[in-house]
Motif scaffolding. Structure first.
Motif, PDB file in Angstrom:
ATOM      1  N   ILE A 208     -32.236  50.314   2.221  1.00 32.29           N
ATOM      2  CA  ILE A 208     -31.024  50.245   3.234  1.00 32.29           C
ATOM      3  C   ILE A 208     -31.516  49.628   4.695  1.00 32.29           C
ATOM      4  CG2 ILE A 208     -29.600  51.760   4.581  1.00 32.29           C
ATOM      5  CD1 ILE A 208     -29.864  53.662   2.451  1.00 32.29           C
ATOM      6  N   VAL A 209     -32.697  49.926   4.948  1.00 28.50           N
ATOM      7  CA  VAL A 209     -33.219  49.204   6.290  1.00 28.50           C
ATOM      8  C   VAL A 209     -33.438  47.594   6.078  1.00 28.50           C
ATOM      9  CG1 VAL A 209     -35.028  49.287   7.903  1.00 28.50           C
ATOM     10  CG2 VAL A 209     -34.338  51.338   7.038  1.00 28.50           C
ATOM     11  N   GLY A 210     -33.604  47.410   4.888  1.00 28.10           N
ATOM     12  CA  GLY A 210     -33.874  46.044   4.356  1.00 28.10           C
ATOM     13  C   GLY A 210     -32.573  45.052   4.359  1.00 28.10           C
ATOM     14  N   ILE A 211     -31.548  45.822   4.461  1.00 31.58           N
ATOM     15  CA  ILE A 211     -30.297  45.303   4.460  1.00 31.58           C
ATOM     16  C   ILE A 211     -30.235  43.859   5.621  1.00 31.58           C
ATOM     17  CG2 ILE A 211     -27.710  44.994   4.282  1.00 31.58           C
ATOM     18  CD1 ILE A 211     -28.012  47.410   2.450  1.00 31.58           C
ATOM     19  N   PRO A 212     -30.435  44.576   6.730  1.00 31.65           N
ATOM     20  CA  PRO A 212     -30.377  43.620   7.864  1.00 31.65           C
ATOM     21  C   PRO A 212     -31.624  42.647   7.795  1.00 31.65           C
ATOM     22  CG  PRO A 212     -30.923  45.645   8.767  1.00 31.65           C
ATOM     23  CD  PRO A 212     -30.330  45.941   7.298  1.00 31.65           C
ATOM     24  N   ALA A 213     -32.534  42.846   7.048  1.00 34.00           N
ATOM     25  CA  ALA A 213     -33.775  42.200   7.017  1.00 34.00           C
ATOM     26  C   ALA A 213     -33.638  41.058   6.138  1.00 34.00           C
ATOM     27  CB  ALA A 213     -35.061  42.713   6.471  1.00 34.00           C
ATOM     28  N   GLY A 214     -32.570  41.062   5.362  1.00 34.06           N
ATOM     29  CA  GLY A 214     -32.263  40.050   4.402  1.00 34.06           C
ATOM     30  C   GLY A 214     -31.454  38.783   5.359  1.00 34.06           C
ATOM     31  N   ARG A 215     -30.975  39.226   6.564  1.00 35.76           N
ATOM     32  CA  ARG A 215     -30.198  38.468   7.178  1.00 35.76           C
ATOM     33  C   ARG A 215     -30.657  37.655   8.616  1.00 35.76           C
ATOM     34  NH1 ARG A 215     -26.492  36.867   3.723  1.00 35.76           N
ATOM     35  NH2 ARG A 215     -25.684  38.852   2.315  1.00 35.76           N
ATOM     36  N   ILE A 216     -31.791  38.723   9.024  1.00 42.58           N
ATOM     37  CA  ILE A 216     -32.230  38.257  10.236  1.00 42.58           C
ATOM     38  C   ILE A 216     -33.674  38.123  10.150  1.00 42.58           C
ATOM     39  CG2 ILE A 216     -30.560  39.186  11.734  1.00 42.58           C
ATOM     40  CD1 ILE A 216     -32.049  41.702  12.068  1.00 42.58           C
TER      41      ILE A 216
END
Lengths: 414, 355
Positions: free
Chosen positions: B122-130
């Protein structure tokens, strides 16, 4: 050549024997101190009191000639680090008693020390540590090996609330006074929260939702504005002194008129100086004599202080004196254990539990009388309420009342 | 992999298949040494005392978590400042599973890893974009959100009081002392490090490295950047969760105070000192970080006694030494201990003809 080998081996053997004999004649004790971290403001004087008292006891013959072998570890008020230190000690030092510190770590260790049979004298006065059998209806768990010197946080808060109720009447005010608990979301400030609120309600207070402020000193104007808006008449500050200093200063700026109450760690000589007029009139709990008092036991206390301050000029804080009291109580329990045959954790516990209105020898008038039984570890139910006044550079402490908190069985362990 | 493998290859050793080239241990000697080391570690409790075993156990559980961080930082080129929070989540999750469901700790540890992985994804979701600084701040936020969650979620963590964690046990046999728990940690270390090494030889592992080395080229090659970035966060969290669970059951008590930003920084320190993108280096860096404060304590102990000022400053000295070590490594050995080790081996291989 052969002669020298024989002589040499004899020497080595005798040294080894002396070493083992020395080891057998020492009493291992752990000291878990908070010289750093958010509670170090009160942790340093308290820990120094323990270290000095242990050194003094060793210098004056130890426990019937046996020296206390103690190890001080600064755990920075970090509960997991305390548990890790305890585990390390149990595999090497193997202490029979521990002088501990905080609420979170002491409560975390309750089961461990009960299993390992180690007498644990904490600086946490949490009510949860007072039930040795676990039979109290609100008890969290049995704490058979836990002891502390002073009224529990819950009883101290009840005492303050009782004083507040009398104060309200004495000032001729009518209606329901409003009471509020303030403190960090941490086991130590939380310990008396529910117990004290229940008693405040019983005494006719309106209990307001509590306000959280940091245990680490920080600007607390937002909290003070909430306090002002709440219209509370009496606010109980559950944090330690350094945190309270910043809160009281912030509240003074905002213009809060509430009567502040605080526990045994919440106020001291240093905070009176640091807060200045903003701290005037605070009511707090004092658990032993003060450095300026004239009591028979002060002579011993001054000798203890010389262990780290040979000049004897240093003025010691209230926390230091309570540290000495707790350590001397442990010494007395060890003497009783020795009389039982062996200084083990189990016998030290029994030693504590045989004390009735007990004051450690040499500290008469300094430490207040304590009583422990096998069923009840609430050592004290008298709460001394003091207030302080700052007069530019110096300060004045005045006793407001000695409140006797009822020893209700249903309050055991709460 | 390949350049370092060649550096360790004995003269006259030739590889004629891809399988030979992707073997875990580049030479038979390396393999034998690794096996001998594991056998040596299996026998360690017979001759090491509890103090040293305790240090070894710490290296074990922190090492597993640090390897997780190395997967996300060293291999995928992402940044994470919230690793301690995942480590803590694993510890709480395992304690909670055991306390609430009564499931044996044996099963709770991997399950806690899976639960932490879910949170990590879940935390990794923004990691995929930024990426970069923005990602650092996003992971920092996750650190604080989880810390706050730990101190409030009474049902899960016991709130500010923390939670008790039962000892590891199989069929009623409790691994409740250092001698016994050593084997539990050793088992997990071997398993997780083998898994980590193998992961990097798979298609997904190579995709991680491609994303790190040049994300644009990786995307052109058909690598789904978002998928692999999130996946690396998930795997990293799984490692953190397992490490945390091992930590929790070892200590017997889990409290929110143990999983602060400082520990996250220490995890980063472990992989910087050990070597970014090196499985072996992770373990070396962790050992360094665990042993350094102990050495400091020993050193201070020689000079200070009782309540002297030096003893009271010990906590600061320990923390400062870690900070100093990280700075010195960044300046003088940015590739970490793993690189230094390779240099030492290369030196002796060519000695005395260093050219």
């Amino acid at each position: 050549m052969r002669k020298s080998i024989i002589l040499g081996s004899l020497l080595v053997a005798s040294l080894a024997f002396a070493g083992s004999a020395l080891a057998a004649d020492t009493i291992p004790v752990g000291h878990l101190a908070a010289y750093t971290g958010p509670t170090s403001g009160v942790g340093i004087p308290f820990g120094n009191g323990i270290d000095d008292a242990l050194a003094y006891i060793n210098k004056h013959g130890g426990i019937n000639g046996k020296q206390i072998k103690y190890k001080t570890v600064d755990y920075s008020y970090n509960a997991p680090r305390a548990v890790a230190t305890y585990k390390k000690w149990m595999s090497s030092l193997k202490p029979v008693a521990i002088q501990g510190w905080g609420t979170a770590d002491t409560e975390a260790l309750v089961k461990f020390i009960a299993k390992d049979k180690v007498a644990y004298i904490s600086a946490s006065y949490s009510g949860h540590l007072t039930d040795p059998t676990g039979k109290g209806p609100k008890s969290k768990s049995a704490a058979p090996y836990n002891f502390f010197y002073g009224p529990s946080y819950s009883d101290a808060c009840r005492g303050l609330v009782q004083w507040a109720a009398d104060d309200w009447k004495a000032k001729g005010k009518s209606g329901k006074p409003k009471f509020i608990h303030m403190g960090d979301n941490h086991p130590y400030p939380n310990a008396p929260k529910a117990a004290c609120a229940a008693y405040a309600k019983e005494l006719g207070f309106e209990v307001l939702p509590s306000i959280v402020y940091s245990l680490k000193p920080a600007d607390a104007k937002a909290q003070c504005l909430s306090l002002k808006d709440s219209g509370a008449n009496y606010a109980y500050l559950a944090n330690t002194s350094s945190s309270n200093i910043s809160l009281l200063k912030s509240c003074s700026t905002v213009g809060v008129k509430t009567q502040f109450l605080t526990n045994i760690w919440g106020w001291d000589e240093n905070s009176i100086k640091a807060t200045g007029a903003a701290g005037d009139g605070i009511a707090w709990v004092v658990g032993a004599a003060t450095w300026k008092d004239d009591a028979p036991g002060m002579k011993t206390l001054r000798e203890v202080s010389k262990m780290s301050d040979p000049s004897g000029k240093k003025s010691r804080m209230l926390h230091y004196i309570r540290g000495v009291c707790g350590t001397f109580l442990m010494k007395e329990a060890m003497l009783k254990a020795d009389a039982m045959g062996a200084i083990t954790g189990e016998n030290i516990k029994k030693g504590f539990e045989s004390m009735r209105n007990f004051v450690p020898a040499g500290l008469e008038g300094v430490c207040s009388p304590s009583t422990w039984t096998a069923e009840d570890h609430r050592g004290m139910n008298l709460v001394n309420v003091y207030t302080s006044k700052y007069n530019g550079g110096d300060f004045k402490m005045t006793k407001l009342a000695t409140v006797e908190v009822p020893r209700r069985p249903e309050w055991l362990g709460w | 992999m390949s350049s370092s493998a060649h550096a360790r290859m004995n003269c006259g050793e030739f590889r004629s298949t891809y399988i030979q080239d992707t073997t875990i241990f580049p030479t038979p000697l390396a393999r034998r040494t690794a096996i001998a080391a594991v056998i040596f570690l299996l026998l360690a409790p017979t001759f090491l005392n509890s103090y040293f075993l305790n240090l070894g156990i710490q290296v074990g559980y922190y090492g597993i978590a640090a390897l997780g961080l190395n997967i996300v930082v060293g291999f995928t080129g992402q940044i994470s400042l919230g690793h301690a929070a995942f480590f803590g989540f694993g510890a709480f999750a395992s304690a909670w599973l055991n306390n609430v469901t009564g499931l044996p700790v044996f099963f709770c540890i991997p399950l806690a890893g899976v639960m932490t992985m879910a949170v990590g994804l879940i935390v990794g979701i923004p990691a995929g974009r930024i990426k970069g600084l923005y990602l650092a701040i996003a992971t920092l936020a996750s650190q604080y959100i989880l810390e706050d969650f730990f101190s409030r979620a009474d049902w899960f963590t016991g709130g500010a009081y923390g939670a008790m964690a039962n000892p590891f046990s199989i069929f009623g046999f409790e691994f409740n002392n250092d001698q016994r728990y050593w084997y539990v940690v050793l088992f997990y270390v071997v398993l997780m490090f083998l898994f980590g090494t193998n992961l990097l030889r798979t298609r997904d592992g190579r995709a991680f490295i491609a994303v790190r080395d040049h994300y644009l080229s990786a995307e052109i090659m058909g690598i789904n950047l978002t998928k692999y970035r999130i996946l690396s966060f998930g795997i990293s969290s799984f490692y953190a969760g397992v490490g945390g669970a091992l930590f929790g059951h070892y200590l017997g008590f889990v409290s929110a105070e143990g999983f602060t930003l400082l520990l996250s920084i220490q995890f980063l320190g472990m992989i910087i000192i050990g070597g970014m993108g090196s499985v072996q280096g992770t373990l070396m860096g962790t050992a360094f970080m665990v042993l350094l404060p102990e050495l400091m304590e020993g050193g201070v102990g020689l000079f200070g006694h009782g309540s002297s000022g030096l003893m009271q400053a010990l906590a600061y000295i320990k923390e400062m030494s870690i900070g100093l070590a990280i700075i010195l490594f960044l300046i003088f050995e940015p590739d970490g201990l793993a690189h230094r080790w390779k240099m030492i081996k290369a030196y002796w291989k060519l000695y005395p003809f260093s050219y």
